[in-house]
Scaffold this motif. Structure first.
Motif, mmCIF file in Angstrom:
data_model
loop_
_atom_site.group_PDB
_atom_site.id
_atom_site.type_symbol
_atom_site.label_atom_id
_atom_site.label_comp_id
_atom_site.label_asym_id
_atom_site.label_seq_id
_atom_site.Cartn_x
_atom_site.Cartn_y
_atom_site.Cartn_z
ATOM 1 N N ASP A 1 12.849 4.672 -11.528
ATOM 2 C CA ASP A 1 12.244 3.406 -11.467
ATOM 3 C C ASP A 1 10.661 3.646 -11.755
ATOM 4 O O ASP A 1 9.965 4.792 -11.238
ATOM 5 C CB ASP A 1 12.482 2.648 -10.020
ATOM 6 C CG ASP A 1 11.962 1.049 -9.948
ATOM 7 O OD1 ASP A 1 11.325 0.702 -10.986
ATOM 8 O OD2 ASP A 1 12.673 0.425 -9.423
ATOM 9 N N GLU A 2 9.952 2.535 -12.173
ATOM 10 C CA GLU A 2 8.532 2.720 -12.451
ATOM 11 C C GLU A 2 7.775 2.546 -10.991
ATOM 12 O O GLU A 2 6.783 3.259 -10.734
ATOM 13 C CB GLU A 2 8.131 1.327 -13.386
ATOM 14 C CG GLU A 2 8.743 1.718 -14.830
ATOM 15 C CD GLU A 2 8.156 0.449 -15.585
ATOM 16 O OE1 GLU A 2 7.422 -0.307 -15.111
ATOM 17 O OE2 GLU A 2 8.519 0.715 -16.852
ATOM 18 N N ARG A 3 8.395 1.708 -10.213
ATOM 19 C CA ARG A 3 8.033 1.713 -8.679
ATOM 20 C C ARG A 3 8.300 2.936 -8.002
ATOM 21 O O ARG A 3 9.479 3.446 -7.769
ATOM 22 C CB ARG A 3 8.460 0.581 -8.069
ATOM 23 C CG ARG A 3 7.844 -0.790 -8.929
ATOM 24 C CD ARG A 3 8.799 -2.133 -8.349
ATOM 25 N NE ARG A 3 10.053 -1.983 -8.602
ATOM 26 C CZ ARG A 3 10.741 -2.929 -8.456
ATOM 27 N NH1 ARG A 3 10.528 -4.236 -8.109
ATOM 28 N NH2 ARG A 3 12.240 -2.739 -8.913
ATOM 29 N N GLN A 4 7.196 3.493 -7.253
ATOM 30 C CA GLN A 4 7.163 4.677 -6.477
ATOM 31 C C GLN A 4 6.778 4.620 -5.361
ATOM 32 O O GLN A 4 5.789 3.860 -5.111
ATOM 33 C CB GLN A 4 6.938 5.844 -7.403
ATOM 34 C CG GLN A 4 7.450 6.130 -8.618
ATOM 35 C CD GLN A 4 9.036 6.700 -8.408
ATOM 36 O OE1 GLN A 4 9.481 7.406 -7.586
ATOM 37 N NE2 GLN A 4 10.031 6.142 -9.164
ATOM 38 N N PRO A 5 7.061 5.406 -4.168
ATOM 39 C CA PRO A 5 6.348 5.146 -2.870
ATOM 40 C C PRO A 5 4.752 5.875 -2.934
ATOM 41 O O PRO A 5 4.808 6.661 -3.703
ATOM 42 C CB PRO A 5 7.227 6.055 -1.917
ATOM 43 C CG PRO A 5 8.186 7.067 -2.852
ATOM 44 C CD PRO A 5 8.265 6.399 -4.084
ATOM 45 N N VAL A 6 4.281 5.232 -2.059
ATOM 46 C CA VAL A 6 2.747 5.768 -2.054
ATOM 47 C C VAL A 6 2.570 6.393 -0.692
ATOM 48 O O VAL A 6 2.738 5.439 0.134
ATOM 49 C CB VAL A 6 1.918 4.525 -2.606
ATOM 50 C CG1 VAL A 6 0.158 5.084 -2.249
ATOM 51 C CG2 VAL A 6 2.014 3.896 -4.046
ATOM 52 N N PHE A 7 1.868 7.380 -0.794
ATOM 53 C CA PHE A 7 1.679 8.168 0.722
ATOM 54 C C PHE A 7 0.296 8.719 0.463
ATOM 55 O O PHE A 7 -0.282 9.121 -0.466
ATOM 56 C CB PHE A 7 2.408 9.525 0.726
ATOM 57 C CG PHE A 7 3.760 9.263 0.851
ATOM 58 C CD1 PHE A 7 4.260 9.043 2.221
ATOM 59 C CD2 PHE A 7 4.816 9.117 -0.130
ATOM 60 C CE1 PHE A 7 5.854 8.982 2.302
ATOM 61 C CE2 PHE A 7 6.091 8.919 -0.077
ATOM 62 C CZ PHE A 7 6.593 8.939 1.342
ATOM 63 N N ALA B 1 1.132 -1.113 0.184
ATOM 64 C CA ALA B 1 0.211 0.005 -0.097
ATOM 65 C C ALA B 1 0.849 1.357 -0.056
ATOM 66 O O ALA B 1 0.278 2.356 -0.411
ATOM 67 C CB ALA B 1 -0.922 0.110 1.147
ATOM 68 N N HIS B 2 2.187 1.229 0.408
ATOM 69 C CA HIS B 2 3.135 2.280 0.449
ATOM 70 C C HIS B 2 4.097 2.202 -0.956
ATOM 71 O O HIS B 2 4.990 3.192 -0.776
ATOM 72 C CB HIS B 2 3.805 2.305 1.652
ATOM 73 C CG HIS B 2 2.899 2.295 3.102
ATOM 74 N ND1 HIS B 2 2.122 1.495 3.525
ATOM 75 C CD2 HIS B 2 2.294 3.410 3.571
ATOM 76 C CE1 HIS B 2 1.507 1.582 4.457
ATOM 77 N NE2 HIS B 2 1.599 2.939 4.777
ATOM 78 N N GLY B 3 4.252 1.224 -1.615
ATOM 79 C CA GLY B 3 4.879 1.069 -2.572
ATOM 80 C C GLY B 3 6.100 0.170 -2.234
ATOM 81 O O GLY B 3 7.170 0.016 -3.253
ATOM 82 N N ALA B 4 6.203 -0.575 -1.250
ATOM 83 C CA ALA B 4 7.258 -1.505 -0.767
ATOM 84 C C ALA B 4 7.144 -2.672 -1.837
ATOM 85 O O ALA B 4 6.229 -3.146 -2.401
ATOM 86 C CB ALA B 4 7.244 -2.045 0.457
ATOM 87 N N PHE B 5 8.284 -3.408 -2.371
ATOM 88 C CA PHE B 5 8.460 -4.406 -3.177
ATOM 89 C C PHE B 5 9.692 -5.149 -2.717
ATOM 90 O O PHE B 5 10.457 -4.864 -2.013
ATOM 91 C CB PHE B 5 8.664 -3.752 -4.659
ATOM 92 C CG PHE B 5 9.945 -2.890 -4.765
ATOM 93 C CD1 PHE B 5 11.109 -3.558 -4.912
ATOM 94 C CD2 PHE B 5 9.925 -1.619 -4.670
ATOM 95 C CE1 PHE B 5 12.223 -2.808 -5.254
ATOM 96 C CE2 PHE B 5 11.097 -0.636 -4.766
ATOM 97 C CZ PHE B 5 12.367 -1.343 -5.138
ATOM 98 N N ILE B 6 9.539 -6.643 -3.219
ATOM 99 C CA ILE B 6 10.373 -7.580 -2.928
ATOM 100 C C ILE B 6 11.826 -7.056 -3.481
ATOM 101 O O ILE B 6 11.954 -6.563 -4.592
ATOM 102 C CB ILE B 6 10.433 -9.033 -3.296
ATOM 103 C CG1 ILE B 6 8.832 -9.330 -2.690
ATOM 104 C CG2 ILE B 6 11.119 -9.676 -2.874
ATOM 105 C CD1 ILE B 6 8.141 -10.615 -2.836
ATOM 106 N N GLY B 7 12.893 -7.399 -2.612
ATOM 107 C CA GLY B 7 14.393 -6.846 -2.916
ATOM 108 C C GLY B 7 14.493 -5.420 -2.842
ATOM 109 O O GLY B 7 15.780 -4.915 -3.199
ATOM 110 N N GLN B 8 13.726 -4.597 -2.308
ATOM 111 C CA GLN B 8 13.985 -3.146 -2.026
ATOM 112 C C GLN B 8 15.049 -2.949 -0.900
ATOM 113 O O GLN B 8 15.059 -3.668 0.127
ATOM 114 C CB GLN B 8 12.713 -2.602 -1.385
ATOM 115 C CG GLN B 8 12.792 -0.993 -1.426
ATOM 116 C CD GLN B 8 11.460 -0.451 -1.057
ATOM 117 O OE1 GLN B 8 10.455 -1.210 -0.613
ATOM 118 N NE2 GLN B 8 11.042 0.978 -1.259
#
Length: 300
Positions: free
Chosen positions: A274-280, A142-149
């Motif tokens: 990166d395409e993946r970004q944090p979500v606030f 929900a906050h943009g965290a991903f595996i390998g971060q």
């Protein structure tokens, strides 16, 4: 007719009578508490006198404290001004080094360091398994965290995300036996792989030749070669080197820079491109009472 001699009560009798009355009052007060109201009245009468008696001493103490506070404040302000000038001078030097580093990278046709986005996360659980070094944080998909971060603390590299949920994620620490990270020496740029040993205070450098120019005290930084951790973050510091010629490689151990045994607040990293970004979500962040949960653009 005037009498020349008047018989009075003797002093001994007066003393005896006074002692008896005092003893009687003591007994009555102890048993029946008959003197309580009298003590209250007497204390009320004496209190202003006691207060007036302490006024000069209190006034002197306050003046002395104010003088000391003013003197300490002036010294503290002077120290801050000196530190500010020193920091400004260092900042000028930093800007010069930054421009010089950029020119050198351009000359070497090297890829510039990428900006990163950060989010603060809080540790909410620690894995109780002694054979696995993992912690759980309060940030998830929900906050943009991903595996390998990659995950840091205020000192250096902590580990990486190995599993994520909606509002939580599990972090594998660099001290875990299943974790390895490519690093380079800050002093001479020698590249080595640092692996966990199952001990939070000790890491092992893998396949280090006996002729390698590594010494105790060398700081190891993330090299960025693994594609997980950005380049330049502190990982560990070499603590011991054993060069036994009977072994194929030298035994080199290091201590992690991050305080792995007392983790509380961590940083999650995203590459700016990166395409993946944090979500606030402002409402949830306000409820979590994390004022430092903000994205920071920093030049890593």
């Amino acid at each position: 007719m005037t009498t020349l001699f008047i018989r009075t009560i003797s002093l001994r009798f007066r003393l005896t009578l006074a002692l008896l009355l005092a003893f009687l009052l003591i007994v009555l007060d102890h048993q029946l508490n008959v003197m309580q109201s009298t003590r209250v009245v007497l204390n009320s009468i004496v209190s202003p006198v006691q207060y007036l008696a302490t006024v000069p001493e209190q006034t002197f103490d306050r003046l002395s404290e104010n003088l000391q506070s003013r003197r300490s404040m002036r010294a503290y302000i002077a120290e801050l001004e000196t530190d500010m000038l020193d920091m400004k001078a260092q900042m000028q030097r930093y800007q010069l080094l930054l421009r010089e580093n950029e020119r050198l990278r351009n000359l070497l046709a090297s890829e510039s360091l990428q900006d990163s986005l950060r989010m603060v996360a809080e540790v909410i659980a620690v894995d109780s398994n002694s054979f696995s070094h993992q912690v759980v944080i309060n940030k998830g998909t929900a906050h943009g965290a991903f595996i390998g971060q990659p995950v840091l603390d205020d000192q250096g590299v902590v580990g990486q995300v190995v599993s994520v949920g909606l509002t939580s994620a599990r972090i594998l620490l660099i001290s875990d036996q299943n974790h390895a990270i490519p690093t380079r020496s800050e002093r001479n740029g020698i590249r080595v792989v640092v692996q966990g040993t199952g001990n939070m205070e000790q890491l092992e450098l893998m396949h280090v030749p006996h002729t390698s120019d590594l010494v105790e005290g060398d700081l190891l930084l993330s090299s960025g070669l693994g594609g997980v951790f950005p380049e330049g973050y502190p990982v560990a510091q070499i603590t011991s080197i054993v060069r036994d010629e009977s072994l194929p490689f030298a035994e080199v151990y290091a201590s992690p820079v991050a305080q792995l045994d007392r983790l509380r607040m961590l940083l999650l990293l995203w590459r700016a491109d990166d395409e993946r970004q944090p979500v606030f979500t402002p409402l949830r962040d306000a409820l979590n009472a994390q004022p430092s949960d903000a994205v920071e653009d920093t030049n890593d």
